[in-house]
Write a protein that holds these residues in place. Structure first.
Motif, mmCIF file in Angstrom:
data_model
loop_
_atom_site.group_PDB
_atom_site.id
_atom_site.type_symbol
_atom_site.label_atom_id
_atom_site.label_comp_id
_atom_site.label_asym_id
_atom_site.label_seq_id
_atom_site.Cartn_x
_atom_site.Cartn_y
_atom_site.Cartn_z
ATOM 1 N N ARG A 2 0.818 -1.218 0.000
ATOM 2 C CA ARG A 2 0.000 0.000 0.000
ATOM 3 C C ARG A 2 0.851 1.268 0.000
ATOM 4 O O ARG A 2 0.330 2.372 -0.205
ATOM 5 C CB ARG A 2 -0.948 -0.002 1.206
ATOM 6 N N ASN A 3 2.156 1.137 0.233
ATOM 7 C CA ASN A 3 3.037 2.302 0.232
ATOM 8 C C ASN A 3 3.715 2.528 -1.116
ATOM 9 O O ASN A 3 4.634 3.344 -1.201
ATOM 10 C CB ASN A 3 4.111 2.150 1.311
ATOM 11 N N ILE A 4 3.272 1.829 -2.147
ATOM 12 C CA ILE A 4 3.883 1.982 -3.462
ATOM 13 C C ILE A 4 2.992 2.860 -4.337
ATOM 14 O O ILE A 4 1.760 2.690 -4.371
ATOM 15 C CB ILE A 4 4.146 0.615 -4.125
ATOM 16 N N VAL A 5 3.602 3.831 -5.006
ATOM 17 C CA VAL A 5 2.872 4.727 -5.902
ATOM 18 C C VAL A 5 3.704 4.931 -7.162
ATOM 19 O O VAL A 5 4.889 4.593 -7.209
ATOM 20 C CB VAL A 5 2.558 6.096 -5.246
ATOM 21 N N VAL A 6 3.068 5.503 -8.173
ATOM 22 C CA VAL A 6 3.718 5.716 -9.472
ATOM 23 C C VAL A 6 3.722 7.204 -9.791
ATOM 24 O O VAL A 6 2.725 7.908 -9.551
ATOM 25 C CB VAL A 6 2.989 4.941 -10.584
ATOM 26 N N ARG A 7 4.835 7.680 -10.325
ATOM 27 C CA ARG A 7 4.895 9.026 -10.886
ATOM 28 C C ARG A 7 5.107 8.895 -12.387
ATOM 29 O O ARG A 7 6.082 8.272 -12.823
ATOM 30 C CB ARG A 7 6.028 9.839 -10.257
ATOM 31 N N LEU A 8 4.202 9.465 -13.157
ATOM 32 C CA LEU A 8 4.306 9.430 -14.615
ATOM 33 C C LEU A 8 5.141 10.612 -15.108
ATOM 34 O O LEU A 8 5.076 11.709 -14.543
ATOM 35 C CB LEU A 8 2.927 9.482 -15.260
ATOM 36 N N VAL A 9 5.913 10.367 -16.158
ATOM 37 C CA VAL A 9 6.723 11.408 -16.791
ATOM 38 C C VAL A 9 6.369 11.438 -18.266
ATOM 39 O O VAL A 9 6.355 10.396 -18.934
ATOM 40 C CB VAL A 9 8.231 11.133 -16.619
ATOM 41 N N ALA A 10 6.064 12.627 -18.786
ATOM 42 C CA ALA A 10 5.728 12.749 -20.207
ATOM 43 C C ALA A 10 5.958 14.186 -20.642
ATOM 44 O O ALA A 10 5.877 15.124 -19.836
ATOM 45 C CB ALA A 10 4.283 12.347 -20.469
ATOM 46 N N GLU A 11 6.254 14.357 -21.909
ATOM 47 C CA GLU A 11 6.303 15.695 -22.487
ATOM 48 C C GLU A 11 4.910 16.076 -22.945
ATOM 49 O O GLU A 11 4.241 15.293 -23.634
ATOM 50 C CB GLU A 11 7.263 15.742 -23.677
ATOM 51 N N PRO A 12 4.410 17.265 -22.577
ATOM 52 C CA PRO A 12 3.077 17.664 -23.015
ATOM 53 C C PRO A 12 3.020 17.834 -24.526
ATOM 54 O O PRO A 12 3.835 18.540 -25.118
ATOM 55 C CB PRO A 12 2.839 18.991 -22.283
ATOM 56 N N GLY A 13 2.081 17.162 -25.138
ATOM 57 C CA GLY A 13 1.903 17.165 -26.581
ATOM 58 C C GLY A 13 1.066 15.965 -26.970
ATOM 59 O O GLY A 13 0.736 15.127 -26.115
ATOM 60 N N PRO A 14 0.692 15.837 -28.233
ATOM 61 C CA PRO A 14 -0.176 14.721 -28.647
ATOM 62 C C PRO A 14 0.394 13.351 -28.323
ATOM 63 O O PRO A 14 -0.305 12.484 -27.793
ATOM 64 C CB PRO A 14 -0.301 14.935 -30.162
ATOM 65 N N ALA A 15 1.685 13.130 -28.612
ATOM 66 C CA ALA A 15 2.279 11.823 -28.337
ATOM 67 C C ALA A 15 2.315 11.550 -26.835
ATOM 68 O O ALA A 15 2.015 10.433 -26.381
ATOM 69 C CB ALA A 15 3.682 11.744 -28.930
ATOM 70 N N GLY A 16 2.687 12.564 -26.058
ATOM 71 C CA GLY A 16 2.710 12.402 -24.610
ATOM 72 C C GLY A 16 1.333 12.137 -24.040
ATOM 73 O O GLY A 16 1.175 11.335 -23.120
ATOM 74 N N ALA A 17 0.308 12.812 -24.583
ATOM 75 C CA ALA A 17 -1.058 12.608 -24.102
ATOM 76 C C ALA A 17 -1.515 11.178 -24.366
ATOM 77 O O ALA A 17 -2.143 10.543 -23.501
ATOM 78 C CB ALA A 17 -2.003 13.605 -24.768
ATOM 79 N N ASP A 18 -1.203 10.653 -25.555
ATOM 80 C CA ASP A 18 -1.571 9.266 -25.870
ATOM 81 C C ASP A 18 -0.868 8.291 -24.927
ATOM 82 O O ASP A 18 -1.470 7.335 -24.437
ATOM 83 C CB ASP A 18 -1.202 8.935 -27.316
ATOM 84 N N ALA A 19 0.414 8.541 -24.670
ATOM 85 C CA ALA A 19 1.178 7.656 -23.793
ATOM 86 C C ALA A 19 0.643 7.676 -22.370
ATOM 87 O O ALA A 19 0.548 6.632 -21.710
ATOM 88 C CB ALA A 19 2.653 8.059 -23.808
ATOM 89 N N VAL A 20 0.277 8.850 -21.872
ATOM 90 C CA VAL A 20 -0.257 8.959 -20.512
ATOM 91 C C VAL A 20 -1.587 8.219 -20.392
ATOM 92 O O VAL A 20 -1.827 7.507 -19.405
ATOM 93 C CB VAL A 20 -0.411 10.440 -20.115
#
Length: 390
Positions: A204-222
């Motif tokens: 329960r102490n594990i979490v995720v931080r997402l990293v992406a460049e804002p833009g169409p490709a980054g939005a699809d990946a997120v």
């Protein structure tokens, strides 16, 4: 110990932001271990300190470590050859020398899993920051311990060990050799190691931080990555929008288009995620001074774990409803299959087999619906198995 998984696509700056996150946490007084799996020393390039098989101190409170996939592969195969020595001798097989062994594809990911497990069990740090492989490989890696344990249970059920005294007799009757006790012992050891890794990934102490460049490709990946994480039941703590260009960029320059594109994507993300923009430095960050200039925050307050609650609707509708949050899922991309006491859930390109909660095992599937990112699976009590009242 808290665990923060850093996930993003290749080229998103994931490793740099993993290093920056760990640095911020360490400078705030948190004993931090930064763990990576890239065979190239990309962590060392970002930190300005070489990293490798031996944990390296970057500065007080911050340690970086890249487990050696080649060594782990050689040691594992050597141990396997030792355990299977009698079988290899019977077959006349020649053993492989450690010097001639080359790691197979996936050895790096397995080394990272072992490193993550060992770091969690050692309890020498307060925070573990993990620079995962690119998102698609990372999601497969996170599913690996549970999937392998499931395969072991199906292929070598533990309950069959109770019949080990009858195995020689059954082998003669069947005319074929049956699995030896040693095989079950090996399976039990593998299951124990996999269970330790799975426990870390489901804590329960594990979490995720997402990293992406804002833009169409980054939005699809997120969108795709967030769906895969939701199916794994892993909460997203924050979305780091990397390499954000300054808002005061001249409107008549060639950067005006990218800035407008970034602004639109950031607005979309802010309606769904806790977004932290990370500025573009105009160069590739190198060393702790550059990492500090990025002003990447350390882990935030405790993030609520992902829950899959079972709602009791027996009085109103005669069903129990299992609610599975799947943000970004579409009806066309969903598939459900009940198999015994398990439910196989497919969402887009991702698939997970989960055990049913105990109450639902005595029910039959009565339908499912997807509304506002939540998959609601209805279960009707099976009269043959449900306890009668009165």
């Amino acid at each position: 110990m808290r665990t923060l998984l850093i996930m993003g696509t290749g080229g998103s700056g994931r490793t740099t932001l993993a290093a920056a996150t760990a640095l911020t946490a360490a400078r705030s007084g948190t004993r931090t271990l930064l763990l990576g799996a890239d065979p190239e020393d990309t962590l060392g390039a970002a930190l300005g300190v070489a990293t490798g098989p031996a944990p390296a101190t970057v500065e007080p409170g911050l340690t970086a470590w890249r487990p050696d996939a080649a060594r782990g592969f050689r040691d594992g195969l050597a141990a396997l050859q030792d355990r299977a020595a009698s079988a290899l001798d019977l077959l006349g097989a020649a053993r492989l020398d450690p010097e001639e062994l080359t790691p197979l594809p996936g050895a790096g990911e397995l080394a990272l899993l072992r490193g993550l497990r060992d770091a969690a069990l050692a309890e020498e740090h307060d925070l573990l920051v993990v620079d995962l492989p690119p998102a698609a490989r990372a999601l497969a890696l996170l599913a690996l311990p549970a999937e392998l344990r499931r395969y072991l249970r199906r292929l070598l059920p533990a309950e069959r060990q109770a019949a080990r005294a009858l195995r020689p007799v059954l082998g003669r009757l069947a005319g074929v050799p049956l699995p030896t006790e040693a095989l079950y012992e090996h399976a039990a050891r593998w299951d124990l190691e996999l269970a330790a890794a799975e426990a870390v990934l489901t804590d329960r102490n594990i979490v995720v931080r997402l990293v992406a460049e804002p833009g169409p490709a980054g939005a699809d990946a997120v969108r795709a990555t967030a769906l895969g994480l939701a199916l794994r039941g892993l909460p997203v703590e924050r979305l780091a929008a990397n390499r954000v260009l300054p808002e005061d960029t001249p409107a008549d320059g060639w950067l005006a288009g990218p800035v407008a594109q970034q602004r639109k994507t950031l607005e979309e993300w802010q309606g769904v995620h806790d977004v932290h923009p990370v500025p573009h430095l105009g160069r590739d960050p190198r060393g702790t001074d550059d990492l500090a200039a990025l002003a990447v925050p350390g882990p935030g307050p405790d993030t609520a774990p992902v829950e899959w609650p079972v709602r009791d609707r027996l009085a109103e509708d005669g069903v129990l409803v299992w609610e599975i949050p799947l943000p970004g899922a579409t009806r066309d991309g969903l598939d459900l299959v009940r198999r015994g006491d398990e439910l196989a859930v497919a969402a887009g390109p991702f698939r997970r087999i989960v055990p049913l909660p105990s109450a639902l095992r005595r029910c039959t599937v009565d339908g499912a619906a997807l509304r506002e990112g939540v998959l609601s699976v209805r279960f009707a009590p099976d009269p043959r198995l449900w306890p009668r009242v009165g």
